[in-house]
Design a protein around this motif. Sequence first.
Motif, PDB file in Angstrom:
ATOM      1  N   LEU A   1      14.994   6.730  -9.958  1.00  0.00           N
ATOM      2  CA  LEU A   1      13.631   6.383  -9.534  1.00  0.00           C
ATOM      3  C   LEU A   1      12.530   7.312 -10.057  1.00  0.00           C
ATOM      4  N   PRO A   2      12.646   7.887 -11.249  1.00  0.00           N
ATOM      5  CA  PRO A   2      11.625   8.886 -11.621  1.00  0.00           C
ATOM      6  C   PRO A   2      10.219   8.306 -11.736  1.00  0.00           C
ATOM      7  N   PHE A   3      10.120   7.018 -12.048  1.00  0.00           N
ATOM      8  CA  PHE A   3       8.789   6.396 -12.163  1.00  0.00           C
ATOM      9  C   PHE A   3       8.569   5.377 -11.049  1.00  0.00           C
ATOM     10  N   GLY A   4       9.354   5.463  -9.978  1.00  0.00           N
ATOM     11  CA  GLY A   4       9.217   4.499  -8.884  1.00  0.00           C
ATOM     12  C   GLY A   4       9.855   3.171  -9.265  1.00  0.00           C
ATOM     13  N   GLN A   5       9.561   2.137  -8.484  1.00  0.00           N
ATOM     14  CA  GLN A   5      10.153   0.820  -8.729  1.00  0.00           C
ATOM     15  C   GLN A   5       9.173  -0.272  -8.343  1.00  0.00           C
ATOM     16  N   GLY A   6       9.361  -1.438  -8.956  1.00  0.00           N
ATOM     17  CA  GLY A   6       8.604  -2.622  -8.535  1.00  0.00           C
ATOM     18  C   GLY A   6       7.188  -2.670  -9.070  1.00  0.00           C
ATOM     19  N   PRO A   7       6.397  -3.628  -8.562  1.00  0.00           N
ATOM     20  CA  PRO A   7       5.046  -3.841  -9.106  1.00  0.00           C
ATOM     21  C   PRO A   7       4.123  -2.631  -8.941  1.00  0.00           C
ATOM     22  N   ARG A   8       4.480  -1.692  -8.041  1.00  0.00           N
ATOM     23  CA  ARG A   8       3.601  -0.535  -7.872  1.00  0.00           C
ATOM     24  C   ARG A   8       4.235   0.714  -8.496  1.00  0.00           C
ATOM     25  N   ASN A   9       5.065   0.535  -9.499  1.00  0.00           N
ATOM     26  CA  ASN A   9       5.665   1.721 -10.134  1.00  0.00           C
ATOM     27  C   ASN A   9       4.608   2.442 -10.968  1.00  0.00           C
ATOM     28  N   CYS A  10       5.047   3.460 -11.715  1.00  0.00           N
ATOM     29  CA  CYS A  10       4.100   4.258 -12.504  1.00  0.00           C
ATOM     30  C   CYS A  10       3.536   3.423 -13.649  1.00  0.00           C
ATOM     31  N   ILE A  11       2.221   3.241 -13.648  1.00  0.00           N
ATOM     32  CA  ILE A  11       1.603   2.420 -14.705  1.00  0.00           C
ATOM     33  C   ILE A  11       1.631   3.170 -16.045  1.00  0.00           C
TER      34      ILE A  11
ATOM     35  N   GLU B   1      -7.733  -5.216  -3.549  1.00  0.00           N
ATOM     36  CA  GLU B   1      -8.465  -4.406  -4.521  1.00  0.00           C
ATOM     37  C   GLU B   1      -7.461  -3.736  -5.477  1.00  0.00           C
ATOM     38  N   TRP B   2      -6.341  -3.236  -4.924  1.00  0.00           N
ATOM     39  CA  TRP B   2      -5.309  -2.639  -5.782  1.00  0.00           C
ATOM     40  C   TRP B   2      -4.800  -3.680  -6.783  1.00  0.00           C
ATOM     41  N   LYS B   3      -4.486  -4.893  -6.277  1.00  0.00           N
ATOM     42  CA  LYS B   3      -3.913  -5.929  -7.151  1.00  0.00           C
ATOM     43  C   LYS B   3      -4.845  -6.226  -8.321  1.00  0.00           C
TER      44      LYS B   3
ATOM     45  N   VAL C   1      -7.372  -4.371  -9.598  1.00  0.00           N
ATOM     46  CA  VAL C   1      -7.579  -3.257 -10.531  1.00  0.00           C
ATOM     47  C   VAL C   1      -6.309  -3.045 -11.354  1.00  0.00           C
ATOM     48  N   ARG C   2      -5.145  -3.166 -10.727  1.00  0.00           N
ATOM     49  CA  ARG C   2      -3.874  -2.992 -11.463  1.00  0.00           C
ATOM     50  C   ARG C   2      -3.763  -4.057 -12.560  1.00  0.00           C
ATOM     51  N   ARG C   3      -4.148  -5.294 -12.212  1.00  0.00           N
ATOM     52  CA  ARG C   3      -4.084  -6.382 -13.189  1.00  0.00           C
ATOM     53  C   ARG C   3      -4.963  -6.074 -14.407  1.00  0.00           C
TER      54      ARG C   3
ATOM     55  N   THR D   1       5.867  18.988 -17.003  1.00  0.00           N
ATOM     56  CA  THR D   1       7.092  19.421 -16.327  1.00  0.00           C
ATOM     57  C   THR D   1       8.314  18.802 -16.999  1.00  0.00           C
ATOM     58  N   THR D   2       8.234  17.512 -17.331  1.00  0.00           N
ATOM     59  CA  THR D   2       9.381  16.836 -17.947  1.00  0.00           C
ATOM     60  C   THR D   2       9.691  17.456 -19.312  1.00  0.00           C
ATOM     61  N   LEU D   3       8.651  17.731 -20.105  1.00  0.00           N
ATOM     62  CA  LEU D   3       8.878  18.353 -21.406  1.00  0.00           C
ATOM     63  C   LEU D   3       9.480  19.752 -21.252  1.00  0.00           C
TER      64      LEU D   3
ATOM     65  N   GLU E   1       6.634   6.381  -1.904  1.00  0.00           N
ATOM     66  CA  GLU E   1       6.210   6.051  -0.538  1.00  0.00           C
ATOM     67  C   GLU E   1       5.472   4.719  -0.474  1.00  0.00           C
ATOM     68  N   ARG E   2       5.668   4.010   0.622  1.00  0.00           N
ATOM     69  CA  ARG E   2       4.930   2.768   0.867  1.00  0.00           C
ATOM     70  C   ARG E   2       4.561   2.719   2.338  1.00  0.00           C
ATOM     71  N   THR E   3       3.507   1.941   2.654  1.00  0.00           N
ATOM     72  CA  THR E   3       3.145   1.705   4.051  1.00  0.00           C
ATOM     73  C   THR E   3       3.386   0.232   4.341  1.00  0.00           C
TER      74      THR E   3
ATOM     75  N   ASP F   1       0.806  -1.231   0.000  1.00  0.00           N
ATOM     76  CA  ASP F   1       0.000   0.000   0.000  1.00  0.00           C
ATOM     77  C   ASP F   1       0.833   1.273   0.000  1.00  0.00           C
ATOM     78  N   ARG F   2       0.192   2.331  -0.509  1.00  0.00           N
ATOM     79  CA  ARG F   2       0.758   3.667  -0.288  1.00  0.00           C
ATOM     80  C   ARG F   2       0.117   4.199   0.983  1.00  0.00           C
ATOM     81  N   MET F   3       0.058   5.508   1.152  1.00  0.00           N
ATOM     82  CA  MET F   3      -0.587   5.980   2.381  1.00  0.00           C
ATOM     83  C   MET F   3      -2.098   5.783   2.262  1.00  0.00           C
TER      84      MET F   3
HETATM   85  C1  HEM Z   1       6.877  12.016 -16.834  1.00  0.00           C
HETATM   86  C2  HEM Z   1       5.679  11.655 -16.438  1.00  0.00           C
HETATM   87  C3  HEM Z   1       5.395  10.866 -15.199  1.00  0.00           C
HETATM   88  C4  HEM Z   1       6.149  10.700 -14.067  1.00  0.00           C
HETATM   89  C5  HEM Z   1       7.520  11.288 -13.767  1.00  0.00           C
HETATM   90  C6  HEM Z   1       5.399   9.828 -13.179  1.00  0.00           C
HETATM   91  C7  HEM Z   1       5.850   9.408 -11.932  1.00  0.00           C
HETATM   92  C8  HEM Z   1       5.164   8.538 -11.114  1.00  0.00           C
HETATM   93  C9  HEM Z   1       5.659   8.052  -9.844  1.00  0.00           C
HETATM   94  C10 HEM Z   1       6.991   8.438  -9.214  1.00  0.00           C
HETATM   95  C11 HEM Z   1       4.726   7.213  -9.345  1.00  0.00           C
HETATM   96  C12 HEM Z   1       4.833   6.439  -8.021  1.00  0.00           C
HETATM   97  C13 HEM Z   1       5.533   5.101  -8.302  1.00  0.00           C
HETATM   98  C14 HEM Z   1       5.872   4.280  -7.083  1.00  0.00           C
HETATM   99  O1  HEM Z   1       5.269   4.497  -6.024  1.00  0.00           O
HETATM  100  O2  HEM Z   1       6.761   3.383  -7.189  1.00  0.00           O
HETATM  101  C15 HEM Z   1       3.621   7.158 -10.276  1.00  0.00           C
HETATM  102  C16 HEM Z   1       2.470   6.407 -10.102  1.00  0.00           C
HETATM  103  C17 HEM Z   1       1.409   6.413 -10.976  1.00  0.00           C
HETATM  104  N1  HEM Z   1       1.353   7.065 -12.213  1.00  0.00           N
HETATM  105 FE1  HEM Z   1       2.819   8.178 -13.047  1.00  0.00          FE
HETATM  106  N2  HEM Z   1       4.214   9.497 -13.780  1.00  0.00           N
HETATM  107  C18 HEM Z   1       4.165  10.099 -15.012  1.00  0.00           C
HETATM  108  C19 HEM Z   1       3.152   9.997 -15.954  1.00  0.00           C
HETATM  109  C20 HEM Z   1       1.993   9.273 -15.788  1.00  0.00           C
HETATM  110  C21 HEM Z   1       0.940   9.156 -16.786  1.00  0.00           C
HETATM  111  C22 HEM Z   1       0.974   9.775 -18.179  1.00  0.00           C
HETATM  112  C23 HEM Z   1      -0.053   8.397 -16.215  1.00  0.00           C
HETATM  113  C24 HEM Z   1      -1.370   7.949 -16.802  1.00  0.00           C
HETATM  114  C25 HEM Z   1      -1.823   8.209 -17.961  1.00  0.00           C
HETATM  115  C26 HEM Z   1       0.390   8.028 -14.880  1.00  0.00           C
HETATM  116  C27 HEM Z   1      -0.335   7.263 -14.000  1.00  0.00           C
HETATM  117  C28 HEM Z   1       0.127   6.834 -12.766  1.00  0.00           C
HETATM  118  C29 HEM Z   1      -0.668   5.994 -11.870  1.00  0.00           C
HETATM  119  C30 HEM Z   1      -2.094   5.508 -12.115  1.00  0.00           C
HETATM  120  C31 HEM Z   1       0.146   5.724 -10.745  1.00  0.00           C
HETATM  121  C32 HEM Z   1      -0.220   4.863  -9.535  1.00  0.00           C
HETATM  122  C33 HEM Z   1       0.148   3.406  -9.817  1.00  0.00           C
HETATM  123  C34 HEM Z   1      -0.295   2.420  -8.725  1.00  0.00           C
HETATM  124  O3  HEM Z   1      -0.498   2.834  -7.585  1.00  0.00           O
HETATM  125  O4  HEM Z   1      -0.431   1.237  -9.053  1.00  0.00           O
HETATM  126  N3  HEM Z   1       1.633   8.576 -14.663  1.00  0.00           N
HETATM  127  N4  HEM Z   1       3.920   7.972 -11.365  1.00  0.00           N
END
Ligand code: HEM
Length: 454
Positions: free
Chosen positions: A389-399, A77-79, A81-83, A268-270, A330-332, A55-57
């Motif tokens: 780590l810009p998109f996090g890591q592991g199964p709960r990274n940025c989808i 529920e997270w697992k 919906v993520r699937r 922001t990234t662009l 973040e994780r709990t 979980d997150r917070m």
């Molecule tokens: C440069 C653009 C983006 C960055 C830097 C970014 C970064 C992140 C980070 C750091 C997390 C947390 C990961 C973790 O806890 O390990 C996250 C989660 C998430 N991001 Fe992104 N993100 C971006 C774009 C997007 C886009 C375009 C979408 C959807 C269209 C998106 C949807 C999500 C969702 C739904 C989660 C939660 C995933 C979960 O809890 O299973 N993100 N993102």
Amino acid sequence: MWKVWRRMTHAEDARDVKAHGSRIGLYEGTRPYLLCAEPDVIREVCIKKFDHFVDRMEPVIAARYWRKMLALLAGEEWKEVRRRLTPVFSSGKIRKMTALMGECADTLAKNFLKNVREKSAVVDLKEHYGAFTMDVIATCAFGIKIDSLSSPDDPFVENAKEVFSGPQSRSPLLLLLFVSKWIPRLMSGFFFTKAFTFFLNVGKSIAEKRKAEKNRERGDMIDLMLDAQDEEQKENEADPTKSTFFTDEVMIAQMVLFFLAGYDTTATTLTMATYYLALNPEAQDKALAEIEEKMALHGGINNETVNDCPYLDQVIQETLRLFPPGLRIERTCTKSIEIHGIRFEEGVRVGFPVYAIHHDPEFFEDPEEFRPERFAQSEKGLRHPMTFLPFGQGPRNCIGMRFAQVEIKVALCHVLSQLKISCSPQTQVPVEATTSPNMTFQPLNVVVEMKARN
Ligand code: HEM
């Protein structure tokens, strides 16, 4: 809390790690929290022992749709919906959406050129890229085609502005959310604003329309989520003991979440990638040469082109290292465990300070310098993988990671191939930045000079 309010978390996290070391115990209101900057612990928490940290917070806002957003869901529920959502973001599905992104990028480049021709050679990057990423989310997640920069009075644009910069997002009342877990429940109405209701209603009406039309040719996120619903329904018909997770409510909550999570982070990234390329003309020339070569090879800007630009990839990764929009992962802890001598009790929260790690000279030499070469294949393997780590890591990274990467590359290919970017006397170096209360990192007043290439 004071740090959050002063909006300097990025710099303070880095200072704290330097002053106190890589394991810092603190309280967030009444809740214990570990701030940890150790790559080995990150690997254990995010990947190897993920079952203890699913979980997150706990969601701070109790309103119904909020609690259904993937980013805030917990446990089983997270697992589930993520699937169901994972196929929406597969390479094959993003491939179909690239054409939609391309249409928006065409508008983006035209708007930059118009600004240069009719207004000024000095352009505000966040204004233009914010409009572009809004257009992309509007078309991919809501099925609506807009040119937000040229239509400031469009209700979609007006409400989006309200969500991101309305008075709620600036209120000191936000700090109360962290004091005790009961306060958020009392405050949910405060965040459930007219603008959110607008997006929920748009989501509902579009989902209903698509269901009635039975037409899924567009291949956007709504179509793909409707496919996911059908699939779950089929599986549940075969096995009636199974529960239904992917309800209409869940689907609409994700449409709003994709907008919240994808709009500002990508803009922001662009903004920052373009800013660093203005400051580093050699890197810009190299990126342009690659883009032109690959456009000639693959017949314009398409999926093949953006997937075949390794130097552009390096530029984007170096931008995300220097300026990660998500400041902490973040994780709990959901099941007590000991990791590398740290005893995590159930309920304890752990945060990994992404900015501090990305700017630590132990992991990245001369960390304040923009050097895309750090991300060349030969260099990458020499680093601990948990230091980026810009998109996090592991199964709960940025989808949305792959979606965002393609979107950024499509936009940069359109912009760089048509416009030369340089610093103007108004360009601030270094860039001014702030942390918003939702822990995203925001650049302020980023302007550069642009000139049409022909
Ligand atoms: C440069 C653009 C983006 C960055 C830097 C970014 C970064 C992140 C980070 C750091 C997390 C947390 C990961 C973790 O806890 O390990 C996250 C989660 C998430 N991001 Fe992104 N993100 C971006 C774009 C997007 C886009 C375009 C979408 C959807 C269209 C998106 C949807 C999500 C969702 C739904 C989660 C939660 C995933 C979960 O809890 O299973 N993100 N993102």
